[in-house]
Design a protein around this motif. Sequence first.
Motif, mmCIF file in Angstrom:
data_model
loop_
_atom_site.group_PDB
_atom_site.id
_atom_site.type_symbol
_atom_site.label_atom_id
_atom_site.label_comp_id
_atom_site.label_asym_id
_atom_site.label_seq_id
_atom_site.Cartn_x
_atom_site.Cartn_y
_atom_site.Cartn_z
ATOM 1 N N GLY A 435 0.809 -1.218 0.000
ATOM 2 C CA GLY A 435 0.000 0.000 0.000
ATOM 3 C C GLY A 435 0.837 1.260 0.000
ATOM 4 N N ASP A 436 2.169 1.129 -0.161
ATOM 5 C CA ASP A 436 3.057 2.298 -0.119
ATOM 6 C C ASP A 436 3.196 2.978 -1.481
ATOM 7 O OD1 ASP A 436 3.560 1.898 2.556
ATOM 8 O OD2 ASP A 436 5.287 0.598 2.189
ATOM 9 N N MET A 437 2.811 2.256 -2.548
ATOM 10 C CA MET A 437 3.052 2.796 -3.878
ATOM 11 C C MET A 437 1.893 3.691 -4.319
ATOM 12 S SD MET A 437 4.063 0.793 -7.397
ATOM 13 C CE MET A 437 5.580 0.201 -6.658
ATOM 14 N N ASP A 438 2.217 4.875 -4.755
ATOM 15 C CA ASP A 438 1.234 5.821 -5.266
ATOM 16 C C ASP A 438 1.464 5.966 -6.772
ATOM 17 O OD1 ASP A 438 -0.523 7.814 -5.859
ATOM 18 O OD2 ASP A 438 0.449 9.361 -4.621
ATOM 19 N N PHE A 439 0.571 5.410 -7.559
ATOM 20 C CA PHE A 439 0.760 5.419 -9.004
ATOM 21 C C PHE A 439 0.535 6.799 -9.623
ATOM 22 C CE2 PHE A 439 -0.518 0.896 -8.233
ATOM 23 C CZ PHE A 439 0.729 0.343 -8.502
ATOM 24 N N ASN A 440 0.010 7.722 -8.832
ATOM 25 C CA ASN A 440 -0.137 9.102 -9.316
ATOM 26 C C ASN A 440 1.111 9.940 -9.045
ATOM 27 O OD1 ASN A 440 -2.883 9.093 -10.345
ATOM 28 N ND2 ASN A 440 -3.514 8.770 -8.210
ATOM 29 N N ASP A 441 2.024 9.366 -8.280
ATOM 30 C CA ASP A 441 3.240 10.084 -7.925
ATOM 31 C C ASP A 441 4.185 10.129 -9.121
ATOM 32 O OD1 ASP A 441 5.117 11.254 -5.856
ATOM 33 O OD2 ASP A 441 6.267 9.493 -6.495
ATOM 34 N N ARG A 442 4.729 11.321 -9.402
ATOM 35 C CA ARG A 442 5.603 11.480 -10.565
ATOM 36 C C ARG A 442 6.856 10.619 -10.461
ATOM 37 N NH1 ARG A 442 9.999 14.482 -11.616
ATOM 38 N NH2 ARG A 442 9.822 15.516 -9.581
ATOM 39 N N GLN A 443 7.490 10.583 -9.283
ATOM 40 C CA GLN A 443 8.714 9.793 -9.123
ATOM 41 C C GLN A 443 8.448 8.298 -9.310
ATOM 42 O OE1 GLN A 443 10.327 10.881 -5.302
ATOM 43 N NE2 GLN A 443 11.306 12.740 -6.090
ATOM 44 N N THR A 444 7.312 7.841 -8.800
ATOM 45 C CA THR A 444 6.949 6.437 -8.981
ATOM 46 C C THR A 444 6.744 6.127 -10.456
ATOM 47 O OG1 THR A 444 5.880 6.368 -6.813
ATOM 48 C CG2 THR A 444 5.253 4.669 -8.405
ATOM 49 N N ARG A 445 6.056 7.043 -11.146
ATOM 50 C CA ARG A 445 5.806 6.848 -12.568
ATOM 51 C C ARG A 445 7.120 6.804 -13.341
ATOM 52 N NH1 ARG A 445 3.201 11.116 -13.301
ATOM 53 N NH2 ARG A 445 4.709 12.414 -14.422
ATOM 54 N N GLU A 446 8.006 7.727 -13.058
ATOM 55 C CA GLU A 446 9.286 7.770 -13.771
ATOM 56 C C GLU A 446 10.130 6.545 -13.465
ATOM 57 O OE1 GLU A 446 11.022 11.450 -12.644
ATOM 58 O OE2 GLU A 446 9.761 12.676 -13.979
ATOM 59 N N LEU A 447 10.057 6.063 -12.221
ATOM 60 C CA LEU A 447 10.819 4.871 -11.842
ATOM 61 C C LEU A 447 10.340 3.658 -12.640
ATOM 62 C CD1 LEU A 447 12.787 3.298 -9.996
ATOM 63 C CD2 LEU A 447 10.887 3.082 -8.356
ATOM 64 N N ILE A 448 9.042 3.485 -12.723
ATOM 65 C CA ILE A 448 8.488 2.331 -13.433
ATOM 66 C C ILE A 448 8.775 2.419 -14.931
ATOM 67 C CG2 ILE A 448 6.337 1.161 -14.075
ATOM 68 C CD1 ILE A 448 5.242 1.894 -11.321
ATOM 69 N N ILE A 449 8.543 3.592 -15.513
ATOM 70 C CA ILE A 449 8.755 3.766 -16.956
ATOM 71 C C ILE A 449 10.218 3.547 -17.321
ATOM 72 C CG2 ILE A 449 8.737 5.440 -18.841
ATOM 73 C CD1 ILE A 449 6.010 4.355 -18.234
ATOM 74 N N SER A 450 11.130 4.162 -16.559
ATOM 75 C CA SER A 450 12.550 4.042 -16.878
ATOM 76 C C SER A 450 13.067 2.629 -16.650
ATOM 77 C CB SER A 450 13.360 5.039 -16.038
ATOM 78 O OG SER A 450 13.231 4.744 -14.651
ATOM 79 N N ARG A 451 12.502 1.913 -15.671
ATOM 80 C CA ARG A 451 13.008 0.587 -15.323
ATOM 81 C C ARG A 451 12.489 -0.492 -16.274
ATOM 82 N NH1 ARG A 451 14.940 -0.765 -10.310
ATOM 83 N NH2 ARG A 451 15.533 1.460 -10.309
ATOM 84 N N PHE A 452 11.221 -0.361 -16.674
ATOM 85 C CA PHE A 452 10.612 -1.456 -17.428
ATOM 86 C C PHE A 452 10.341 -1.135 -18.897
ATOM 87 C CE2 PHE A 452 9.267 -2.142 -13.003
ATOM 88 C CZ PHE A 452 9.730 -3.437 -12.817
ATOM 89 N N PHE A 453 10.232 0.133 -19.254
ATOM 90 C CA PHE A 453 9.818 0.470 -20.613
ATOM 91 C C PHE A 453 10.848 1.316 -21.345
ATOM 92 C CE2 PHE A 453 5.926 -0.225 -18.183
ATOM 93 C CZ PHE A 453 5.285 -1.149 -18.959
ATOM 94 N N SER A 454 12.091 1.237 -20.923
ATOM 95 C CA SER A 454 13.127 2.023 -21.587
ATOM 96 C C SER A 454 13.733 1.275 -22.780
ATOM 97 C CB SER A 454 14.247 2.356 -20.591
ATOM 98 O OG SER A 454 14.844 1.162 -20.082
ATOM 99 N N ASP A 455 13.282 0.047 -23.016
ATOM 100 C CA ASP A 455 13.827 -0.759 -24.114
ATOM 101 C C ASP A 455 13.537 -0.076 -25.445
ATOM 102 O OD1 ASP A 455 14.600 -2.690 -25.904
ATOM 103 O OD2 ASP A 455 13.866 -4.340 -24.678
ATOM 104 N N SER A 456 14.555 0.166 -26.206
ATOM 105 C CA SER A 456 14.383 0.859 -27.487
ATOM 106 C C SER A 456 13.779 -0.030 -28.550
ATOM 107 C CB SER A 456 15.742 1.366 -27.984
ATOM 108 O OG SER A 456 16.655 0.291 -28.126
ATOM 109 N N SER A 457 13.622 -1.354 -28.251
ATOM 110 C CA SER A 457 13.088 -2.272 -29.256
ATOM 111 C C SER A 457 11.574 -2.417 -29.179
ATOM 112 C CB SER A 457 13.703 -3.673 -29.092
ATOM 113 O OG SER A 457 13.313 -4.261 -27.844
ATOM 114 N N LEU A 458 10.924 -1.475 -28.440
ATOM 115 C CA LEU A 458 9.466 -1.547 -28.328
ATOM 116 C C LEU A 458 8.850 -1.479 -29.710
ATOM 117 C CD1 LEU A 458 8.714 0.840 -25.341
ATOM 118 C CD2 LEU A 458 8.592 -1.632 -25.348
ATOM 119 N N GLU A 459 7.907 -2.412 -29.948
ATOM 120 C CA GLU A 459 7.265 -2.467 -31.258
ATOM 121 C C GLU A 459 5.815 -2.003 -31.117
ATOM 122 O OE1 GLU A 459 7.626 -6.280 -32.993
ATOM 123 O OE2 GLU A 459 9.746 -6.481 -32.519
ATOM 124 N N ASN A 460 5.432 -1.067 -31.927
ATOM 125 C CA ASN A 460 4.058 -0.545 -31.859
ATOM 126 C C ASN A 460 3.272 -1.049 -33.068
ATOM 127 O OD1 ASN A 460 4.161 1.353 -29.486
ATOM 128 N ND2 ASN A 460 5.878 2.137 -30.677
#
Length: 460
Positions: A435-460
């Motif tokens: 219950g500590d994670m706030d998904f509206n928090d900017r730092q939390t959002r940036e942490l998740i995006i940078s950690r899991f979605f920084s792969d340049s091979s993302l296919e759209n």
Amino acid sequence: MKSKTKWVLWGFFSLDYKAMGTYLEEMAEKGWMLSEVGRCIAKFRAIEPQKLKFYVDVFKGGGPLTPEKTEESEAYRNQCRESGWIFITSQDYLQFFYADGDSETVPIQTDEEIEQEIVKHTLIRNELRGICIFLIVAVFVLVRNIPLRYSNLLSFTGVTSTFLFPILCTFVVIPAVYSIIWMIKARRNIKKGISIAKPTLKSARRRIILFYYPTWIIILLFILSFIADAFFKPDNIVLALLGPVVGFIIGSGIRHLVKKNKIKRDSRALYIVISIILIIIFIPMIASLIIEGSEDIYKVNYVSEEYPIITMEEISKESIQGSVIREFKPGMSPVVPKHYTYWESENINGNNESMSIKYYKSINSYFAEVIFNGITEKLEKGMKWRGMTIFTKNIITDDEMKDLWDVDNMALTDEKGEIIIQKGNIVLHLNDFTGDMDFNDRQTRELIISRFFSDSSLEN
């Protein structure tokens, strides 16, 4: 130096029993004599190349659960011996005989009408019975896999079952249609007093190539899929194979004892019932032992940089005060080359706090969307337990939040402790039990995006 034995693929239908004799004559001229024959393969022994005659007959007193030697079968084979034929082996209803090429022999079946009736009441029924059983199982499996289930995309076996099992069913249905057409023509000929058309060796070989070779290739791919999955999750594969393997061993054992006349006709039903009871009782016991023995397999102290994670310490932004247990389960498949589950639990003064991460990287965005939709639907449906539905969760979507995160799909549970994100070919399922994670928090959002979605091979 020529080998003394040889195994060959035996792809004949039982209705091709006349063509089998022609094939065995060709093999004898090449220096090979039939020794044993099963449903799928046959064993030959080396002989001097010679011209022999073969006769494959249908014995109505045979069958898959009939002893190889009975008073009836021995009397029948002695009668064939008096006609000049030497018994080789049997395969269910089929009996294999040979004689010298220059010897004078009498055909075993001299009345064609009687032979036709035997074929109709033995081979055709046996062929269709096996096909019907497979089709019932096939329909059950196909219905379970429609629509496409995301969990099937996470293993080699699941992918093989999803995409190749329908093809396998096709190659089984085609022989079934052939057998039915053959049966209709045979019955029509019997009524008219016309001989049943006997399949030639050429037509039999054509069917073997069209029906059996593709089937065996698909079966080989299934076997390779199990081997590949066993590398990542050996306990899951053992559990999946436990029932079929135990059933096959017990069934084969009973059939062997019956063939060797160790089990009398009156006792067969009793042995089958006892075997089913043993399977029902002991398989759950063995499965629980396997699960208990594999509990420590996935416990780790660290995770490779190849598999991105975030820790409870990063979420809470505080140092860990108690003992931490981490579990990591990797996996892969042809459709989802990388997926894994990371679970972390912290014990502080007797209180447990935990979180889990499920990460999926598929080959394209289509399969990623299938996984995303599958996860959300599973959360909404919950699970069945004693006639009740439990652990159902309300899924909410927030387009404004999705745009803020710059992702393709996003869903949260109404408690907002669980989030599912899909961007390109990557799906993340994060469950924060603390219950500590706030998904509206900017730092939390940036942490998740940078950690899991920084792969340049993302296919759209």
